[in-house]
Design an enzyme around this catalytic site. Structure first.
Site, PDB file in Angstrom:
ATOM      1  CE  LYS A 134      -3.603  -2.134   2.767  1.00  9.04           C
ATOM      2  NZ  LYS A 134      -4.213  -2.194   4.101  1.00  9.04           N
ATOM      3  N   GLY A 135       2.031   1.136   0.603  1.00 10.81           N
ATOM      4  CA  GLY A 135       2.882   2.302   0.818  1.00 10.81           C
ATOM      5  C   GLY A 135       3.273   3.061  -0.433  1.00 10.81           C
ATOM      6  CD  GLU A 153       8.522  -1.211  -2.102  1.00  7.14           C
ATOM      7  OE1 GLU A 153       7.421  -0.744  -1.775  1.00  7.14           O
ATOM      8  OE2 GLU A 153       8.771  -2.423  -2.096  1.00  7.14           O
ATOM      9  CG  ASP A 154       6.739   2.226   0.817  1.00  7.76           C
ATOM     10  OD1 ASP A 154       7.483   1.269   0.502  1.00  7.76           O
ATOM     11  OD2 ASP A 154       5.885   2.134   1.713  1.00  7.76           O
ATOM     12  CG  ASP A 159      14.331  -2.010   5.586  1.00  7.77           C
ATOM     13  OD1 ASP A 159      15.356  -2.602   5.979  1.00  7.77           O
ATOM     14  OD2 ASP A 159      13.591  -1.378   6.350  1.00  7.77           O
ATOM     15  CE  LYS A 165      14.452   2.940   7.343  1.00  5.54           C
ATOM     16  NZ  LYS A 165      13.818   2.178   8.429  1.00  5.54           N
ATOM     17  CG  PHE A 189       9.405   2.895  12.338  1.00  2.00           C
ATOM     18  CD1 PHE A 189       9.509   1.567  11.964  1.00  2.00           C
ATOM     19  CD2 PHE A 189       8.176   3.524  12.262  1.00  2.00           C
ATOM     20  CE1 PHE A 189       8.393   0.865  11.520  1.00  2.00           C
ATOM     21  CE2 PHE A 189       7.060   2.835  11.829  1.00  2.00           C
ATOM     22  CZ  PHE A 189       7.164   1.506  11.456  1.00  2.00           C
ATOM     23  CG  ASP A 222       1.584   1.676   7.785  1.00  2.00           C
ATOM     24  OD1 ASP A 222       1.001   0.996   8.648  1.00  2.00           O
ATOM     25  OD2 ASP A 222       2.339   1.173   6.935  1.00  2.00           O
ATOM     26  NE  ARG A 266      -1.014   2.620   4.826  1.00  2.00           N
ATOM     27  CZ  ARG A 266      -0.038   1.749   4.588  1.00  2.00           C
ATOM     28  NH1 ARG A 266       0.985   2.117   3.866  1.00  2.00           N
ATOM     29  NH2 ARG A 266      -0.097   0.531   5.068  1.00  2.00           N
TER      30      ARG A 266
END
Length: 174
Positions: free
Chosen positions: A40-41, A96-97, A100, A128, A149, A156, A162
């Protein structure tokens, strides 16, 4: 009670997305860019990015999970919602948001190449690199960030934040 500290202000995010949109438009001159939004991000970023790309754009959506109910990746990637359109011969950009560990994107890129995409590139709002476990080449990165974070712009914390128009750091959470 958690609080949110601004890490990247709204105007900086907006400016950088415009720059990435310009770069993609140059790189894809004469072609169509098929954006695959990772839900969803990624939805907020994908919409803003698509508006700034001047070559023809088509969109599809995919939802994958490698977390389950935990905050740490399990390393097992599972497709929750698959694509609606075939990829044969398309020039794909996975949007992509945040990148990682790299596990999800590494898996997705391999999966989608196997479906006949002509080319696959990766575009992320946030990266990151210090958290990378699996090598993945990110073609377009808006911001590299420290291992904190973050929320906002689609990211979110427990389904909250969000909709923040900036990137913030969640503080006051164990």
């Amino acid at each position: 009670m958690e609080t949110i500290r601004v890490l990247i202000a709204e105007d900086e995010v907006d400016k950088r997305i415009s720059e990435i949109g310009e770069q993609i438009s140059k790189d894809y001159a004469g072609r169509e860019a098929h954006l695959i939004c990772v839900l969803k991000g990624g939805v907020f970023f994908t919409c803003e990015l698509a508006k700034r790309i001047t070559v023809p754009v088509s969109l599809d959506f995919m939802s994958v999970s490698s977390y389950g109910a935990d905050t740490k990746s399990s390393g097992v990637v599972r497709i929750v919602k698959d694509l609606d359109e075939p990829l044969a011969g398309k020039d794909v950009i996975i949007v992509e948001d945040i990148v990682d560990s790299g596990r999800t994107l590494s898996y997705l890129k391999e999966l989608l190449m196997g479906r006949g995409a002509r080319d696959i590139r990766i575009c992320t709002l946030l990266d990151k690199p210090s958290r990378r476990v699996k090598a993945v080449n990110v073609d377009y990165t808006c911001f590299s960030i420290p291992d904190e974070f973050v929320v906002g712009y689609g990211l979110d914390y427990a389904q909250k934040y969000r909709n923040l128009p900036y990137i913030g750091v969640v503080e006051g959470v164990e």
